[in-house]
Every structure is written in C-alpha cells, then in structure tokens.
Design an enzyme around this catalytic site. Sequence first.
Site, PDB file in Angstrom:
ATOM      1  N   PHE A 103      26.106 -82.467  32.567  1.00 30.78           N
ATOM      2  CA  PHE A 103      26.938 -81.495  33.280  1.00 30.78           C
ATOM      3  C   PHE A 103      26.369 -80.094  33.107  1.00 30.78           C
ATOM      4  O   PHE A 103      25.530 -79.835  32.229  1.00 30.78           O
ATOM      5  CB  PHE A 103      28.389 -81.554  32.781  1.00 30.78           C
ATOM      6  CG  PHE A 103      28.564 -81.075  31.360  1.00 30.78           C
ATOM      7  CD1 PHE A 103      28.903 -79.752  31.099  1.00 30.78           C
ATOM      8  CD2 PHE A 103      28.391 -81.938  30.285  1.00 30.78           C
ATOM      9  CE1 PHE A 103      29.061 -79.307  29.792  1.00 30.78           C
ATOM     10  CE2 PHE A 103      28.549 -81.503  28.978  1.00 30.78           C
ATOM     11  CZ  PHE A 103      28.883 -80.177  28.731  1.00 30.78           C
ATOM     12  N   CYS A 104      26.838 -79.180  33.960  1.00 29.62           N
ATOM     13  CA  CYS A 104      26.456 -77.766  33.880  1.00 29.62           C
ATOM     14  C   CYS A 104      27.572 -76.953  34.535  1.00 29.62           C
ATOM     15  O   CYS A 104      28.662 -77.464  34.770  1.00 29.62           O
ATOM     16  CB  CYS A 104      25.098 -77.521  34.543  1.00 29.62           C
ATOM     17  SG  CYS A 104      25.032 -78.025  36.284  1.00 29.62           S
ATOM     18  N   THR A 105      27.316 -75.706  34.858  1.00 30.59           N
ATOM     19  CA  THR A 105      28.372 -74.832  35.382  1.00 30.59           C
ATOM     20  C   THR A 105      28.868 -75.269  36.751  1.00 30.59           C
ATOM     21  O   THR A 105      30.065 -75.475  36.960  1.00 30.59           O
ATOM     22  CB  THR A 105      27.867 -73.379  35.467  1.00 30.59           C
ATOM     23  OG1 THR A 105      27.321 -72.994  34.216  1.00 30.59           O
ATOM     24  CG2 THR A 105      29.004 -72.439  35.849  1.00 30.59           C
TER      25      THR A 105
END
Length: 310
Positions: free
Chosen positions: A184-186
């Site tokens: 995941f990331c922003t």
Amino acid sequence: MKSKIYKIISLYSFFPFQEKLIIDLKNKLLEIENENDLSGLLIFAREGINGTICAEKNVIDIVINLINKYADYRNLNIKVNFSKKKVFKKLKIKIKKEIVTMGVPEINPSENNGTYIDSTDWNKLIKNQNTIVIDTRNHYEVSIGTFQNSINPNTRNFSEFPKWVDDHLDNHLEDKESTNIAMFCTGGIRCEKATSLLKKKGYKNIYHLQGGILQYLDEISKEENLFEGECYVFDKRVALDQELEKGSYSICHACGMPVSIQDQKRKEYRKGIQCHFCIDQFSDDDRKRFEERQKQIDRLKVENHKIYKD
C-alpha cells in the site's frame, strides 16, 4: 460573502503517453491556469500521469475531462478531498522519465502489475496469517501513520525500494510461492508500480490497495479502520487525520520532516530553523540562512493579514 471551497484531486494513470501529446496537454493546462485559479503539481512521462490539482469544482471538472481525453479514457485513478484554503501556490507541470521514480526502466505497470484489492477486502487480506504487508512509502511518511503490523522498508525515497526488495524481501517470506504480498501507499501509484517490479522478479500472489490509504480512509468505517495515525500528503496540509481533515503535523522547513505538536515543544525545535531530527545536520551558517528566511516568511504573513483586514 460566501467563502470558496477548493476541490483537491489526486490522480494517476499508467498508460503509453506520446511525447507530442505530453507537450500539447501541458500547454493546454497552462492556458487554463492563466484564466482560472488552478494550482497543483502534475508529472508527465512516457509511462503516464501523476499529480494533485486544486481549484474550484467547475475548473476541476474541465481539467479532468481534458486529461481523460489524453489518457484515452483509460483507468484514471482519482481521490477527492476538499479544503477552504488553496493547498498549492501555483500550478507546476514537470516532464520526467517516470511519473514516480523507481529507476527500473524494464518494468511496465500499464501491462503487468498485481491484483487490486478494494478497501472492503483489504482488512481480510492483511489479517490473513499467510500475508505480509509492506508499506512502500518513505520512512518519514511511515513514521506518522501506517497499517498495523506492516513492514517498513525504511527507504528515503522510492528509488531505494528495489534494493530493499533484493536485500530483504525473501527474509520475510516463509514460502515465495504461496505467501500473499500486500502493498500500500498514499494514493495507490507507488504500490502499483511496486507490484510490477515484484512480478518482474517472479514473485506470486501480489496485491495492492486500490486508491491507497486515502481511499481506504474515505470508505472504511471508524470501527473497522486498521490504519493507525495520520496520512502524510505532499502539500501544505502535511498530513490528514482519520476523517481526511488536516492533521496535527507541521513541516520542519530545514529538513522537510513532519513534526508533531509534541515535537514542536522540544527544546531542539526552532520554527523554520531546526528540529530534533536535523539538529546535527546543518552548520551555524545554514541556520542563519534559515532564520532569515523564516523572518521573511513571517513578514509576508503579517503584510498579507493587514491587506486582508483593510
């Protein structure tokens, strides 16, 4: 007088983007900026589009329709937020080799990437004992908020991620063939590109959170939320809380690290000059420059306030 409400759009899409069309779209967006209150940062590359824009709703609608035409209506990943203030000073458009820099030219996210997992199914996946969860963001982003039990690669920038994969990923896997790898990331772009890298290296069962943390916080109830802390964003807001409102962090303008309210009470903290993260990083001459810069910023704020009152 009714105050303005700004619409903030984070967007990205991986698609083959011809250089001629890149220049054409850039020029058209700059024309829109000249006639409207449009700000933000957009990055164009041969692999697609990435960025965040801020404007009133009618202007945003015009821009999104235009970008969709150039992206040939491919899957444009969009996250929406609102603010009473502009979160960028002006519009910047950069043309680069990559829309998010990894430094691995042989991968192609538009043709080969992992499986999207929506917010509803994400919790089930990361609770699975056969799943490892990797935060693909930079260490300073991870430091203020992340998912429970996720792995922090401690990277300073995304281009360090491939080396972390080569040096450390296998140590976290009991079985390369069967272990689920959830990333995941922003907003979704870095973890999507990371899945393309892992697939190129032969890893199986690769997943990424669709829309990233921002979409997850928007869609998941407070009771089901497994994200802890605040989400770092690359604009004046610095971080967003669980309700996607401006969070409690500020930026140290000396080193760029996010600093909490508690951090600002530490004896090492001097606004615009230093914080406990960077107190040993700069010389006295550097601090004098930072101090003068902060004085200029403070003067401008006072002058703008007087103009507003008059």
